[in-house]
Design a protein around this motif. Structure first.
Motif, PDB file in Angstrom:
ATOM      1  N   GLY A   1       0.805  -1.211   0.000  1.00 14.34           N
ATOM      2  CA  GLY A   1       0.000   0.000   0.000  1.00 14.34           C
ATOM      3  C   GLY A   1       0.841   1.266   0.000  1.00 14.34           C
ATOM      4  O   GLY A   1       2.058   1.233  -0.187  1.00 14.34           O
ATOM      5  N   LEU A   2       0.182   2.365   0.217  1.00 10.08           N
ATOM      6  CA  LEU A   2       0.834   3.668   0.249  1.00 10.08           C
ATOM      7  C   LEU A   2       1.849   3.694   1.387  1.00 10.08           C
ATOM      8  O   LEU A   2       1.566   3.236   2.490  1.00 10.08           O
ATOM      9  N   GLN A   3       3.012   4.243   1.123  1.00 15.07           N
ATOM     10  CA  GLN A   3       4.105   4.273   2.088  1.00 15.07           C
ATOM     11  C   GLN A   3       4.503   5.713   2.395  1.00 15.07           C
ATOM     12  O   GLN A   3       4.144   6.636   1.657  1.00 15.07           O
ATOM     13  N   PRO A   4       5.271   5.934   3.479  1.00 13.17           N
ATOM     14  CA  PRO A   4       5.702   7.300   3.813  1.00 13.17           C
ATOM     15  C   PRO A   4       6.413   8.000   2.659  1.00 13.17           C
ATOM     16  O   PRO A   4       6.219   9.198   2.441  1.00 13.17           O
ATOM     17  N   GLU A   5       7.213   7.266   1.890  1.00 12.73           N
ATOM     18  CA  GLU A   5       7.904   7.898   0.764  1.00 12.73           C
ATOM     19  C   GLU A   5       6.922   8.365  -0.306  1.00 12.73           C
ATOM     20  O   GLU A   5       7.190   9.337  -1.027  1.00 12.73           O
ATOM     21  N   ASP A   6       5.774   7.708  -0.419  1.00 15.41           N
ATOM     22  CA  ASP A   6       4.747   8.160  -1.353  1.00 15.41           C
ATOM     23  C   ASP A   6       4.154   9.494  -0.889  1.00 15.41           C
ATOM     24  O   ASP A   6       3.947  10.402  -1.690  1.00 15.41           O
ATOM     25  N   CYS A   7       3.893   9.607   0.409  1.00 17.36           N
ATOM     26  CA  CYS A   7       3.391  10.876   0.951  1.00 17.36           C
ATOM     27  C   CYS A   7       4.438  11.975   0.804  1.00 17.36           C
ATOM     28  O   CYS A   7       4.107  13.128   0.553  1.00 17.36           O
TER      29      CYS A   7
END
Length: 144
Positions: free
Chosen positions: A130-136
């Motif tokens: 799923g979405l990860q901190p690096e994506d944010c």
């Protein structure tokens, strides 16, 4: 250090799905939304059952890009997701941040069409993670 990942069950079509999420990541997504930097819209195969996901993750009620996918949502969802992205870029004339683990092509006419006029960011998280901190972080950088 963030809190340990949480998990719970959500149901669609009578089938239960185990969901897992990081509370810190959910807080970051909500902060982006509440800060007015982005407008979050659900464009997901879960759209007809999205209230369960929002309650489970303790998310505010985000608007949906479409509804009523019916009995086999995975068949109709990719086309509806693409149409929602086109609507944002070509009709609303707004930059697009599209996060999706399976519907965003890596190249081709749709990517070219969405990228030609306005800034776009495509994030394709691993379906298992799923979405990860690096994506944010990439989203924050894109927003400036």
């Amino acid at each position: 250090m963030g809190a340990a990942p949480r998990q719970g069950m959500a149901f669609s079509g009578g089938v239960g799905y185990r969901m897992r999420w990081a509370p810190a990541l959910v807080r970051e997504i909500v902060a982006l939304h509440r800060g007015g930097r982005v407008e979050i819209r659900w464009a997901t195969t879960w759209v007809d059952d999205i209230g369960q996901v929002e309650r489970l993750l303790k998310l505010p009620g985000f608007p949906t890009a479409f509804t009523t996918l019916g009995a086999d949502p995975s068949v109709k969802a990719p086309e509806r997701k693409a149409a929602a992205a086109i609507e944002i870029v070509e009709v609303e004339r707004r930059p697009l941040i599209w996060t999706d683990d399976d519907a965003i092509p890596t190249h081709g006419p749709l990517i070219e069409r969405l990228s030609i006029q306005l800034p776009t960011l495509f994030i394709r998280p691993d379906a298992r993670r799923g979405l990860q901190p690096e994506d944010c972080a990439a989203i924050s950088e894109f927003l400036g």
